[in-house]
Design a protein around this motif. Structure first.
Motif, PDB file in Angstrom:
ATOM      1  N   GLU A 276       0.945  -1.123   0.080  1.00 21.45           N
ATOM      2  CA  GLU A 276      -0.268   0.087   0.033  1.00 21.45           C
ATOM      3  C   GLU A 276       0.847   1.222   0.039  1.00 21.45           C
ATOM      4  N   ALA A 277       1.960   1.340   0.694  1.00 21.63           N
ATOM      5  CA  ALA A 277       2.810   2.335   0.549  1.00 21.63           C
ATOM      6  C   ALA A 277       3.342   2.674  -0.568  1.00 21.63           C
ATOM      7  N   ASN A 278       4.130   1.370  -1.163  1.00 20.24           N
ATOM      8  CA  ASN A 278       4.346   1.528  -2.792  1.00 20.24           C
ATOM      9  C   ASN A 278       3.463   2.041  -3.551  1.00 20.24           C
ATOM     10  N   LYS A 279       2.147   1.732  -3.548  1.00 20.44           N
ATOM     11  CA  LYS A 279       1.137   2.249  -4.161  1.00 20.44           C
ATOM     12  C   LYS A 279       0.920   3.611  -3.873  1.00 20.44           C
ATOM     13  N   LYS A 280       0.619   3.976  -2.850  1.00 22.47           N
ATOM     14  CA  LYS A 280       0.643   5.812  -2.302  1.00 22.47           C
ATOM     15  C   LYS A 280       2.000   6.400  -2.783  1.00 22.47           C
ATOM     16  N   LEU A 281       3.193   5.894  -2.771  1.00 21.37           N
ATOM     17  CA  LEU A 281       4.387   6.584  -3.202  1.00 21.37           C
ATOM     18  C   LEU A 281       4.095   6.804  -4.705  1.00 21.37           C
ATOM     19  N   LYS A 282       3.886   5.716  -5.428  1.00 21.04           N
ATOM     20  CA  LYS A 282       3.560   5.976  -6.967  1.00 21.04           C
ATOM     21  C   LYS A 282       2.681   6.743  -7.378  1.00 21.04           C
ATOM     22  N   ASP A 283       1.410   6.797  -6.415  1.00 23.91           N
ATOM     23  CA  ASP A 283       0.467   7.893  -6.690  1.00 23.91           C
ATOM     24  C   ASP A 283       1.002   9.291  -6.259  1.00 23.91           C
ATOM     25  N   TYR A 284       1.675   9.443  -5.387  1.00 22.07           N
ATOM     26  CA  TYR A 284       2.142  10.875  -5.110  1.00 22.07           C
ATOM     27  C   TYR A 284       3.171  11.197  -6.210  1.00 22.07           C
ATOM     28  N   GLU A 285       4.026  10.273  -6.587  1.00 18.78           N
ATOM     29  CA  GLU A 285       4.929  10.680  -7.688  1.00 18.78           C
ATOM     30  C   GLU A 285       4.378  11.083  -8.886  1.00 18.78           C
ATOM     31  N   SER A 286       3.099  10.273  -9.256  1.00 14.90           N
ATOM     32  CA  SER A 286       2.595  10.720 -10.467  1.00 14.90           C
ATOM     33  C   SER A 286       1.871  12.016 -10.199  1.00 14.90           C
ATOM     34  N   ARG A 287       1.260  12.420  -8.941  1.00 13.68           N
ATOM     35  CA  ARG A 287       0.659  13.726  -8.859  1.00 13.68           C
ATOM     36  C   ARG A 287       1.897  14.900  -8.812  1.00 13.68           C
TER      37      ARG A 287
ATOM     38  N   ALA B 191       4.468  14.645 -10.405  1.00 14.63           N
ATOM     39  CA  ALA B 191       4.805  14.948 -11.887  1.00 14.63           C
ATOM     40  C   ALA B 191       3.610  15.829 -12.595  1.00 14.63           C
ATOM     41  N   SER B 192       2.489  15.298 -12.390  1.00 17.42           N
ATOM     42  CA  SER B 192       1.449  16.260 -12.741  1.00 17.42           C
ATOM     43  C   SER B 192       1.388  17.568 -12.403  1.00 17.42           C
ATOM     44  N   TYR B 193       1.739  17.846 -11.200  1.00 22.78           N
ATOM     45  CA  TYR B 193       1.711  19.220 -10.665  1.00 22.78           C
ATOM     46  C   TYR B 193       2.822  20.019 -11.302  1.00 22.78           C
ATOM     47  N   LYS B 194       3.816  19.323 -11.465  1.00 24.96           N
ATOM     48  CA  LYS B 194       5.032  19.857 -12.159  1.00 24.96           C
ATOM     49  C   LYS B 194       4.694  20.321 -13.644  1.00 24.96           C
ATOM     50  N   THR B 195       4.103  19.430 -14.404  1.00 21.79           N
ATOM     51  CA  THR B 195       3.676  19.657 -15.450  1.00 21.79           C
ATOM     52  C   THR B 195       2.790  20.686 -15.543  1.00 21.79           C
TER      53      THR B 195
ATOM     54  N   GLY C 117       2.515  23.224 -13.234  1.00 17.81           N
ATOM     55  CA  GLY C 117       3.271  24.374 -13.212  1.00 17.81           C
ATOM     56  C   GLY C 117       3.787  25.131 -14.333  1.00 17.81           C
ATOM     57  N   GLU C 118       4.576  23.889 -15.208  1.00 16.06           N
ATOM     58  CA  GLU C 118       5.181  24.452 -16.140  1.00 16.06           C
ATOM     59  C   GLU C 118       4.236  24.978 -17.028  1.00 16.06           C
ATOM     60  N   GLN C 119       3.079  24.463 -17.463  1.00 17.40           N
ATOM     61  CA  GLN C 119       1.979  24.858 -18.162  1.00 17.40           C
ATOM     62  C   GLN C 119       1.482  26.273 -17.802  1.00 17.40           C
ATOM     63  N   ILE C 120       1.496  26.633 -16.822  1.00 18.97           N
ATOM     64  CA  ILE C 120       0.816  27.954 -16.090  1.00 18.97           C
ATOM     65  C   ILE C 120       2.113  28.774 -16.435  1.00 18.97           C
ATOM     66  N   ILE C 121       3.395  28.599 -16.132  1.00 15.55           N
ATOM     67  CA  ILE C 121       4.376  29.366 -16.397  1.00 15.55           C
ATOM     68  C   ILE C 121       4.298  29.760 -17.851  1.00 15.55           C
ATOM     69  N   SER C 122       4.395  28.571 -18.639  1.00 19.54           N
ATOM     70  CA  SER C 122       4.446  28.952 -20.267  1.00 19.54           C
ATOM     71  C   SER C 122       3.080  29.864 -20.676  1.00 19.54           C
ATOM     72  N   ASP C 123       2.128  29.319 -20.046  1.00 19.42           N
ATOM     73  CA  ASP C 123       0.770  30.460 -20.320  1.00 19.42           C
ATOM     74  C   ASP C 123       1.224  31.873 -19.812  1.00 19.42           C
ATOM     75  N   ALA C 124       1.703  32.145 -18.658  1.00 18.44           N
ATOM     76  CA  ALA C 124       1.854  33.554 -18.099  1.00 18.44           C
ATOM     77  C   ALA C 124       3.230  34.224 -19.043  1.00 18.44           C
ATOM     78  N   LYS C 125       3.867  33.449 -19.426  1.00 18.26           N
ATOM     79  CA  LYS C 125       5.060  33.833 -20.582  1.00 18.26           C
ATOM     80  C   LYS C 125       4.458  34.510 -21.832  1.00 18.26           C
ATOM     81  N   GLU C 126       3.334  33.455 -22.276  1.00 22.44           N
ATOM     82  CA  GLU C 126       2.889  33.747 -23.463  1.00 22.44           C
ATOM     83  C   GLU C 126       1.852  35.093 -23.235  1.00 22.44           C
ATOM     84  N   SER C 127       1.346  35.073 -22.314  1.00 18.23           N
ATOM     85  CA  SER C 127       0.421  36.283 -21.793  1.00 18.23           C
ATOM     86  C   SER C 127       1.313  37.432 -21.795  1.00 18.23           C
ATOM     87  N   ALA C 128       2.464  37.356 -21.113  1.00 19.03           N
ATOM     88  CA  ALA C 128       3.174  38.441 -20.982  1.00 19.03           C
ATOM     89  C   ALA C 128       3.688  39.312 -22.157  1.00 19.03           C
TER      90      ALA C 128
END
Length: 160
Positions: free
Chosen positions: A54-65, A67-71, A73-84
């Motif tokens: 269960e801990a390994n499953k949660k770890l993988k889930d957190y790692e995927s989250r 990675a998702s948040y990182k992606t 965040g990068e999208q938000i930064i990219s959008d902000a740069k384009e908007s700027a």
């Protein structure tokens, strides 16, 4: 040869009786305790294994989250740069437009001032011409004659 001693026989009988008593009263209980202990340890291993899975499953889930948040965040930064950049381009275009408008206004004002200066110089020349004509003729010219000469002079200057 071999001598048989009765003490050895009693000792042997005592050991057999002691063994049978131990087997009946003690070995069964020890075996039950050992079996219970083994069963508890096996259960703990199963629980630990399940918890680890269960801990390994949660770890993988957190790692995927993450990675998702990182992606994201990068999208938000990219959008902000384009908007700027779009805002920068808008401001730059507006500044260029304002500069062109100011330049056109300045050129129009310069042209108007040139025309006003030409008109003023023509009027001054007309006044000088009238004064010169009065001195030459040495008589007073009427206001209507002044106006006619002035208008004629301006018409001739405009044609040039």
């Amino acid at each position: 040869m071999l001598k048989f001693d009765i003490n050895a026989l009693f000792t042997l009988v005592n050991l057999i009786i002691f063994y049978l008593l131990m087997k009946k009263f003690l070995f069964g209980r020890i075996k039950k305790v050992l079996d219970a202990r083994r069963k508890m340890i096996d259960e703990q291993f199963k629980t630990a294994k399940k918890t680890n899975i269960e801990a390994n499953k949660k770890l993988k889930d957190y790692e995927s989250r993450i990675a998702s948040y990182k992606t994201e965040g990068e999208q938000i930064i990219s959008d902000a740069k384009e908007s700027a950049k779009a805002e920068y381009d808008k401001i730059l275009d507006r500044a260029e437009s304002d500069a062109a408008s100011l330049r056109a206004d300045a050129e129009r004002e310069i042209e108007e001032e040139k025309l006003a200066a030409r008109k003023a110089s023509k009027e001054e020349l007309a006044d000088l011409a009238i004064q010169a004509a009065e001195k030459i003729v040495e008589k007073n010219v009427s206001a209507e004659t002044d106006s006619a000469i002035f208008d004629e002079f301006l018409n001739e200057s405009s044609d040039e």
